[in-house]
Every structure is written in C-alpha cells, then in structure tokens.
Motif scaffolding. Structure first.
Motif, PDB file in Angstrom:
ATOM      1  N   SER A  40       0.833  -1.206   0.000  1.00  0.00           N
ATOM      2  CA  SER A  40       0.000   0.000   0.000  1.00  0.00           C
ATOM      3  C   SER A  40       0.868   1.257   0.000  1.00  0.00           C
ATOM      4  O   SER A  40       0.510   2.254  -0.626  1.00  0.00           O
ATOM      5  CB  SER A  40      -0.949   0.000   1.192  1.00  0.00           C
ATOM      6  N   ASP A  41       2.002   1.225   0.710  1.00  0.00           N
ATOM      7  CA  ASP A  41       2.914   2.373   0.698  1.00  0.00           C
ATOM      8  C   ASP A  41       3.278   2.752  -0.732  1.00  0.00           C
ATOM      9  O   ASP A  41       3.326   3.931  -1.095  1.00  0.00           O
ATOM     10  CB  ASP A  41       4.212   2.042   1.443  1.00  0.00           C
ATOM     11  N   ILE A  42       3.567   1.736  -1.522  1.00  0.00           N
ATOM     12  CA  ILE A  42       4.058   1.938  -2.884  1.00  0.00           C
ATOM     13  C   ILE A  42       2.919   2.294  -3.838  1.00  0.00           C
ATOM     14  O   ILE A  42       2.971   3.294  -4.571  1.00  0.00           O
ATOM     15  CB  ILE A  42       4.775   0.659  -3.357  1.00  0.00           C
ATOM     16  N   LEU A  43       1.862   1.501  -3.811  1.00  0.00           N
ATOM     17  CA  LEU A  43       0.796   1.651  -4.797  1.00  0.00           C
ATOM     18  C   LEU A  43      -0.132   2.816  -4.489  1.00  0.00           C
ATOM     19  O   LEU A  43      -0.837   3.309  -5.371  1.00  0.00           O
ATOM     20  CB  LEU A  43       0.009   0.348  -4.904  1.00  0.00           C
ATOM     21  N   LEU A  44      -0.117   3.296  -3.251  1.00  0.00           N
ATOM     22  CA  LEU A  44      -0.909   4.466  -2.881  1.00  0.00           C
ATOM     23  C   LEU A  44      -0.504   5.686  -3.700  1.00  0.00           C
ATOM     24  O   LEU A  44      -1.297   6.621  -3.881  1.00  0.00           O
ATOM     25  CB  LEU A  44      -0.728   4.749  -1.387  1.00  0.00           C
ATOM     26  N   TYR A  45       0.726   5.682  -4.204  1.00  0.00           N
ATOM     27  CA  TYR A  45       1.235   6.794  -5.013  1.00  0.00           C
ATOM     28  C   TYR A  45       1.398   6.393  -6.483  1.00  0.00           C
ATOM     29  O   TYR A  45       1.992   7.126  -7.253  1.00  0.00           O
ATOM     30  CB  TYR A  45       2.564   7.288  -4.422  1.00  0.00           C
TER      31      TYR A  45
END
Length: 343
Positions: free
Chosen positions: A143-148
C-alpha cells in the motif's frame, strides 16, 4: 536508471526506511544515497517516507520511536534529500497507508505471505508469538508503494521479494476488478554496495542491532570513530587481487571493496584496477579517509538538525500534506472500484 514506465502512469519513485535502531552505512549506501541520485536525475517524481507504522510490528519504546523517526528524517535531509525537490514525510501522518493496507490484506493470499523469507528470518522458532502485523506487513508495504502509483522502488536485495509481492497484489487487484488501475512496480537494485556487510563478519549483513558497535558504521559516528572502525575492520592476509574473480571466497575483502566503490562512485572493477596488489596497510587507510570525507559532513549536519526537532517536524508535516494530495484521490478511486459507499 530505467525510464521504462507504462504510459498511463506518471514516472514516480517511492521508497522508505524504518525508524528502529539508528541509521547505518548500509542504509546510506543501500538506500539513501540512491534516493538522492533519483532525486537529482529529475526524471521521476520522488517520494520518500519514514515508515514508522512498519516499526511497530515489533515492540518499540514510544519515546525511542519518536526520536528514531526524527533521526531518520535528519539522515535523509543531511544526505541530500531536498524537501523542495522530493516529498518527505512519516508514514503515520498519512492515514491512507493503513486504509489501503487493509484492502490489500484482503487481496493478498495467505500462501503469498507464507513465502516471505524475511518473516521466517525474523520470527524464527517463535512464529506463533510474533505480532500479526509482522506477518501481514508486506501488504502494508504494497500500500505504501501503490498508494502513489509508484513505478520504481529503489531497494536493497533483501526487499526485492516484497516489491515482487506488490506487483502480484497490483496484478490480482486489476484482474479481480477488471481495471488497469495499479501499475506493476519495478524494484530497482543497482550499483555497488546494495547490501553492505558486517565489518567483523563479511557473511552477515551490517545491522543496527549487532552485538558490537565496531561491526557497523553509524551515520551519527564522528570522523575519528569512522576512521577507527575501518582501520580495525576484519580482513584476510592476502593483498587485493588483480581481478574481481580473486575476491571469491573472501567476504570481508569483497565487502570493503564494495564500500569503497559505493562511497567513491567507482565500480568494483575500477577499485580493483586502482588497488591491485595493494596490502591492507594501504587500502584500509585510503578507505577510512574516503569514508570520513563522505560521511563526517552528514553526521555533523544530522546533529545540527536533531538539535532543532521543531524544524524536522515542520518538514515532515509539510511533506505529509503533499503526500495526501497525491494519495487521497487514489484511495478514493480504490474505494469506488471495490464498491465501498462514500459521501
């Protein structure tokens, strides 16, 4: 650095460091220095995060976590991360990380989590007693990565499996909901010293939690301490070889060559060419001088920054505002795709 990015996604770099135990040379060469390189290349938006929610998968003293979060932020800034060029924030200030992490926990499969080697290494024989968060945190990392909609993630070799899991989660989400919404993020592992090893045992990774402080270079070490540690680093009796093949079976020697290459911007082959046949009496002082030149200004600036915690907090808060501007529309659209009712 590859510019290959699916045309529908903004070229964007995301990566983060966990605030637990203090920063080491391994964090600098394996991560932060490369974060700065991406920032200065100017080809991608760069978003960097102190992943404090990841830290609490194991017990953290609250006061120590507070201080460690600021220390990592200071390390980023002192190393060259410019808050006017990159987004810099701590994860817990952007609640969308945890929200998307729950959705991805429902997308990811238990079998995928069971294959995560880092969990097995950290849990060991006590897997039944560790937190559920430690087991499930790769979904939060996704989620950290794909949130952006990050397209590239510079990581060390030990994190490659987690970025590959991120790709699997993105693919399954897109397939299940018949959308092309999340990118297939690429792990970027490049350059020398992507995995810095222990100065006393070249078969072990340099760690914040090692038994002896002489095993590692801390980013808060002063010039004298840095020089002393390199001069006392374990080596073998043989001089440096004429080719890289000559370093096979010599983990301590290979580690010091890797570190020299990482600090100097040279390749391992160039270091060997310059020091072929040299004994450690020549090479280690040269490495110590180079390390002091590169690292001592960083530790000095970190100390200055940590004396002004309000300034660090201001930078992190501003970065969190910027991060939310990118993240919230992506989370909102994710909710819509999943079928969650919103206002």
């Amino acid at each position: 650095m590859s510019d290959e990015t699916p045309s529908q996604f903004t070229p964007r770099v995301f990566s983060g460091i966990k605030p637990s135990g203090g920063l080491t040379l391994g964090n600098y060469l394996g991560a932060i220095k490369r974060f700065v390189d991406w920032q200065e290349a100017g080809t991608h938006e760069t978003i960097y995060c102190v992943v404090d929610l990841h830290a609490i998968t194991v017990w953290q003293d609250p006061a120590e976590l507070h201080a460690a979060t600021r220390e990592v932020a200071a390390g980023f800034i002192a190393s060259g991360i410019d808050p006017t060029k990159s987004v810099l924030f701590n994860q817990s200030q952007v609640s969308a990380h945890a929200e998307l992490g729950w959705i991805f926990s429902c997308v990811a499969r238990v079998g995928w989590m069971n294959r995560m080697t880092q969990f097995k290494d950290k849990a060991g024989a006590n897997a039944e007693k560790v937190s559920l968060g430690l087991y499930a945190y790769p979904a939060l990392m996704a989620s950290d990565i794909l949130l952006y909609h990050a397209t590239h993630v510079p990581v060390g070799e030990d994190q490659k499996q987690h970025v590959e899991l991120t790709r699997d989660i993105a693919q399954k989400f897109n397939h299940d909901y018949k959308v092309d919404f999340f990118p297939e993020t690429r792990p970027v592992i490049e350059g020398p010293a992507t995995r810095v090893m222990n100065l006393r045992d070249g078969t072990k990774k340099m760690s914040k939690s090692g038994e002896s402080d002489m095993e590692r270079i801390n980013m808060t070490d002063d010039a004298d301490t840095i020089a002393k540690k390199f001069k006392k680093a374990k080596t073998d009796p043989e001089p440096l070889p004429e080719t890289m093949e000559g370093l096979e079976g010599r983990p301590e020697a290979r580690n010091l060559v890797d570190i020299y290459a990482g600090l100097s911007g040279m390749t391992d082959e160039q270091v060997i060419a310059e020091y072929a046949g040299a004994g450690w009496g020549r090479f280690k002082p040269a490495l110590a001088d180079l390390a002091v030149e590169k690292l001592a200004p960083i530790s000095t600036e970190m100390a200055r920054l940590m004396d002004d915690p309000a300034e660090i907090d201001r930078i992190l808060a501003h970065g969190a505002e910027q991060a939310r501007e990118i993240a919230n529309p992506i989370l909102k659209r994710t909710y819509e795709i999943v079928g969650l009712v919103g206002s």
